[in-house]
Design an enzyme around this catalytic site. Structure first.
Site, PDB file in Angstrom:
ATOM      1  N   SER A  12       4.666   0.321   3.593  1.00 58.73           N
ATOM      2  CA  SER A  12       5.489  -0.822   3.819  1.00 58.73           C
ATOM      3  C   SER A  12       4.722  -1.998   5.025  1.00 58.73           C
ATOM      4  O   SER A  12       5.705  -2.297   5.626  1.00 58.73           O
ATOM      5  CB  SER A  12       7.098  -0.632   3.899  1.00 58.73           C
ATOM      6  OG  SER A  12       7.461   0.107   2.801  1.00 58.73           O
ATOM      7  N   GLY A  53       0.024  -1.616  -0.052  1.00 60.50           N
ATOM      8  CA  GLY A  53      -0.028  -1.504  -1.186  1.00 60.50           C
ATOM      9  C   GLY A  53       0.631  -2.773  -1.734  1.00 60.50           C
ATOM     10  O   GLY A  53      -0.061  -3.954  -2.311  1.00 60.50           O
ATOM     11  N   GLY A  54       2.033  -2.880  -1.866  1.00 61.35           N
ATOM     12  CA  GLY A  54       2.681  -4.206  -2.350  1.00 61.35           C
ATOM     13  C   GLY A  54       2.262  -5.391  -1.814  1.00 61.35           C
ATOM     14  O   GLY A  54       1.904  -6.324  -2.438  1.00 61.35           O
ATOM     15  N   GLU A  89       0.532   9.603  -4.368  1.00 55.25           N
ATOM     16  CA  GLU A  89       1.016   9.222  -5.702  1.00 55.25           C
ATOM     17  C   GLU A  89      -0.003  10.113  -6.701  1.00 55.25           C
ATOM     18  O   GLU A  89       0.465  10.752  -7.642  1.00 55.25           O
ATOM     19  CB  GLU A  89       0.846   7.767  -6.368  1.00 55.25           C
ATOM     20  CG  GLU A  89       2.071   6.939  -5.639  1.00 55.25           C
ATOM     21  CD  GLU A  89       1.553   5.609  -5.385  1.00 55.25           C
ATOM     22  OE1 GLU A  89       0.665   4.998  -5.894  1.00 55.25           O
ATOM     23  OE2 GLU A  89       2.330   4.884  -4.616  1.00 55.25           O
ATOM     24  N   GLY A  91       6.234   1.945  -0.496  1.00 55.63           N
ATOM     25  CA  GLY A  91       7.010   0.940  -1.647  1.00 55.63           C
ATOM     26  C   GLY A  91       8.405   0.909  -1.145  1.00 55.63           C
ATOM     27  O   GLY A  91       9.265   0.561  -1.904  1.00 55.63           O
ATOM     28  N   GLU A 146       0.197   8.096   5.470  1.00 59.18           N
ATOM     29  CA  GLU A 146       0.962   7.171   4.672  1.00 59.18           C
ATOM     30  C   GLU A 146       2.014   8.081   4.402  1.00 59.18           C
ATOM     31  O   GLU A 146       2.076   9.045   3.607  1.00 59.18           O
ATOM     32  CB  GLU A 146       0.416   6.850   3.148  1.00 59.18           C
ATOM     33  CG  GLU A 146      -0.937   5.989   3.474  1.00 59.18           C
ATOM     34  CD  GLU A 146      -0.931   5.333   2.103  1.00 59.18           C
ATOM     35  OE1 GLU A 146      -1.171   3.926   2.065  1.00 59.18           O
ATOM     36  OE2 GLU A 146      -1.257   5.843   0.923  1.00 59.18           O
ATOM     37  N   HIS A 201      -4.250  10.023  -2.507  1.00 63.17           N
ATOM     38  CA  HIS A 201      -3.015   9.228  -2.355  1.00 63.17           C
ATOM     39  C   HIS A 201      -1.870   9.974  -2.692  1.00 63.17           C
ATOM     40  O   HIS A 201      -1.798  10.702  -3.495  1.00 63.17           O
ATOM     41  CB  HIS A 201      -3.233   7.839  -3.198  1.00 63.17           C
ATOM     42  CG  HIS A 201      -1.946   7.001  -2.751  1.00 63.17           C
ATOM     43  ND1 HIS A 201      -0.738   7.119  -3.213  1.00 63.17           N
ATOM     44  CD2 HIS A 201      -2.038   5.871  -2.020  1.00 63.17           C
ATOM     45  CE1 HIS A 201      -0.163   6.178  -2.821  1.00 63.17           C
ATOM     46  NE2 HIS A 201      -0.842   5.295  -1.833  1.00 63.17           N
ATOM     47  N   ASN A 257      -4.738  -1.488  -1.556  1.00 58.42           N
ATOM     48  CA  ASN A 257      -4.744  -0.607  -2.583  1.00 58.42           C
ATOM     49  C   ASN A 257      -3.756  -1.317  -3.776  1.00 58.42           C
ATOM     50  O   ASN A 257      -2.640  -1.288  -3.819  1.00 58.42           O
ATOM     51  CB  ASN A 257      -4.073   0.695  -2.289  1.00 58.42           C
ATOM     52  CG  ASN A 257      -3.984   1.621  -3.323  1.00 58.42           C
ATOM     53  OD1 ASN A 257      -4.409   1.560  -4.361  1.00 58.42           O
ATOM     54  ND2 ASN A 257      -3.398   2.644  -3.073  1.00 58.42           N
ATOM     55  N   TRP A 258      -4.513  -1.737  -4.873  1.00 60.36           N
ATOM     56  CA  TRP A 258      -3.606  -2.584  -5.798  1.00 60.36           C
ATOM     57  C   TRP A 258      -3.246  -1.703  -6.644  1.00 60.36           C
ATOM     58  O   TRP A 258      -2.202  -2.054  -7.601  1.00 60.36           O
ATOM     59  CB  TRP A 258      -4.753  -3.534  -6.645  1.00 60.36           C
ATOM     60  CG  TRP A 258      -5.348  -4.408  -5.558  1.00 60.36           C
ATOM     61  CD1 TRP A 258      -5.228  -4.520  -4.298  1.00 60.36           C
ATOM     62  CD2 TRP A 258      -6.224  -5.650  -6.070  1.00 60.36           C
ATOM     63  NE1 TRP A 258      -5.869  -5.925  -4.046  1.00 60.36           N
ATOM     64  CE2 TRP A 258      -6.573  -6.365  -4.865  1.00 60.36           C
ATOM     65  CE3 TRP A 258      -6.640  -5.707  -7.465  1.00 60.36           C
ATOM     66  CZ2 TRP A 258      -7.407  -7.552  -5.067  1.00 60.36           C
ATOM     67  CZ3 TRP A 258      -7.678  -7.066  -7.402  1.00 60.36           C
ATOM     68  CH2 TRP A 258      -7.964  -7.714  -6.245  1.00 60.36           C
ATOM     69  N   LYS A 259      -3.251  -0.272  -6.845  1.00 59.24           N
ATOM     70  CA  LYS A 259      -2.596   0.652  -7.488  1.00 59.24           C
ATOM     71  C   LYS A 259      -2.842   0.236  -9.066  1.00 59.24           C
ATOM     72  O   LYS A 259      -4.024  -0.385  -9.261  1.00 59.24           O
ATOM     73  CB  LYS A 259      -1.382   0.882  -7.074  1.00 59.24           C
ATOM     74  CG  LYS A 259      -1.039   1.170  -5.815  1.00 59.24           C
ATOM     75  CD  LYS A 259       0.148   1.821  -5.441  1.00 59.24           C
ATOM     76  CE  LYS A 259       0.278   1.750  -3.746  1.00 59.24           C
ATOM     77  NZ  LYS A 259       1.581   2.513  -3.363  1.00 59.24           N
TER      78      LYS A 259
HETATM   79  P1  13P Z   1       3.273  -0.090   0.005  1.00 59.16           P
HETATM   80  O1  13P Z   1       2.362  -0.921   1.115  1.00 59.16           O
HETATM   81  O2  13P Z   1       3.569  -0.912  -0.922  1.00 59.16           O
HETATM   82  O3  13P Z   1       4.324   0.512   0.687  1.00 59.16           O
HETATM   83  O4  13P Z   1       2.305   1.056  -0.425  1.00 59.16           O
HETATM   84  C1  13P Z   1       1.502   1.648   0.642  1.00 59.16           C
HETATM   85  C2  13P Z   1       0.403   2.558  -0.090  1.00 59.16           C
HETATM   86  O5  13P Z   1       0.845   3.534  -0.989  1.00 59.16           O
HETATM   87  C3  13P Z   1      -1.006   2.027  -0.007  1.00 59.16           C
HETATM   88  O6  13P Z   1      -1.920   3.127  -0.560  1.00 59.16           O
END
Ligand code: 13P
Length: 258
Positions: free
Chosen positions: A219, A240-241, A101, A179, A173, A99, A10-12
């Site tokens: 993470s 994510g990251g 967010e 993050g 999640e 998600h 997920n590149w956000k």
């Molecule tokens: P991180 O891997 O950066 O913690 O993010 C997870 C995430 O929100 C994937 O959708």
């Protein structure tokens, strides 16, 4: 296990077209080096503006393409929104929905996420529905209540078709792990995944429940991926990251062979 592993990036809101192109190029190169090895299913979910160019790179390869969100509505007067069909037109086969967010920053509740899921199915996309508790909810022992509410909401809008139900992907999640560098322990992840699996068994029956994939996100890094993925109800990761660096994403993929 009858479920194929899935590692999704997920590149956000990251990646201008040039950056997105070189990121996916790095992932493709890395996967080419693994040719002949057993590799899990790999999905990338770039921001909308990079989907087309990333799609051109991954077309005809093993990498799948997905969106990070979509509208619940059919085409029409919905300024700033996009339909599932707009995603499929660009080659997407998956879409991330609900998600944390989107839930926390854009007011999406479980009922809306569920309606989006129905629209995703209607438009030919496989939904990845995210669920997860906040730190306050975990600390007040409400984790399973929160997950229960978020998962229950999807059932009324699942298609009747068994094959479509089996395609469903859920992603656990924990909000406090996203993050933050704090990962749920493999045991914490397994406890919630097993709880979700039991809900699926009770509602949809063993056969379907045993096919639905439940990803863990929060993470995940190359050095913790394989221990989390070793748990019986963890079927892969939503990253994510670490999905923004080809080498790290590939390291996570290596944590879930086949
Ligand atoms: P991180 O891997 O950066 O913690 O993010 C997870 C995430 O929100 C994937 O959708």
């Amino acid at each position: 296990m009858s479920r194929r592993g899935l590692v999704a990036g997920n590149w956000k809101m990251n990646g201008l077209i040039g950056v997105a192109d070189s990121l996916v190029g790095g992932i493709l190169d890395g996967l080419a080096k693994r040719a002949g090895k057993s590799v899990c299913e790999v999905l990338v979910c770039p921001p909308f503006t990079a989907i087309q160019s990333v799609g051109k790179r991954v077309g005809g390869t093993a990498i799948r393409l997905g969106g990070q969100n979509m509208s619940e509505h059919k085409p029409g007067a919905h300024t700033g929104e996009i339909t599932g069909q707009m995603l499929t037109e660009l080659g997407c086969t998956y879409v991330i929905l609900g998600h944390s967010e989107r839930r926390s920053m854009y007011g999406e509740d479980s009922a809306l996420v569920s309606r989006k899921m129905a629209s995703a199915y209607r438009d030919g996309l496989t939904p990845i529905v995210c669920v997860g508790e906040t730190l306050a909810e975990r600390e007040s022992n409400r984790t399973l209540d929160v997950i229960g509410e978020q998962v229950s909401a999807i059932f009324p809008n699942l298609p009747a078709d068994e094959a479509k139900r089996q395609q469903l992907v859920l992603a656990y999640e924990p909000v406090w792990a996203i993050g933050t560098g704090k990962t749920a322990s493999p045991e914490q992840a397994q406890e919630v995944h097993a709880f979700i699996r039991k809900m699926l068994v009770d509602k949809l029956g063993n056969d379907t429940a045993s096919k639905v994939r439940i990803l863990y996100g929060g993470s995940v890094k190359p050095d913790n991926a394989s221990v989390i993925f070793s748990k019986p109800d963890v079927d892969g990761g939503l990253i994510g990251g670490a999905a923004l660096k080809a080498e790290d994403f590939l390291g996570i993929i290596d944590g879930f062979p086949g």
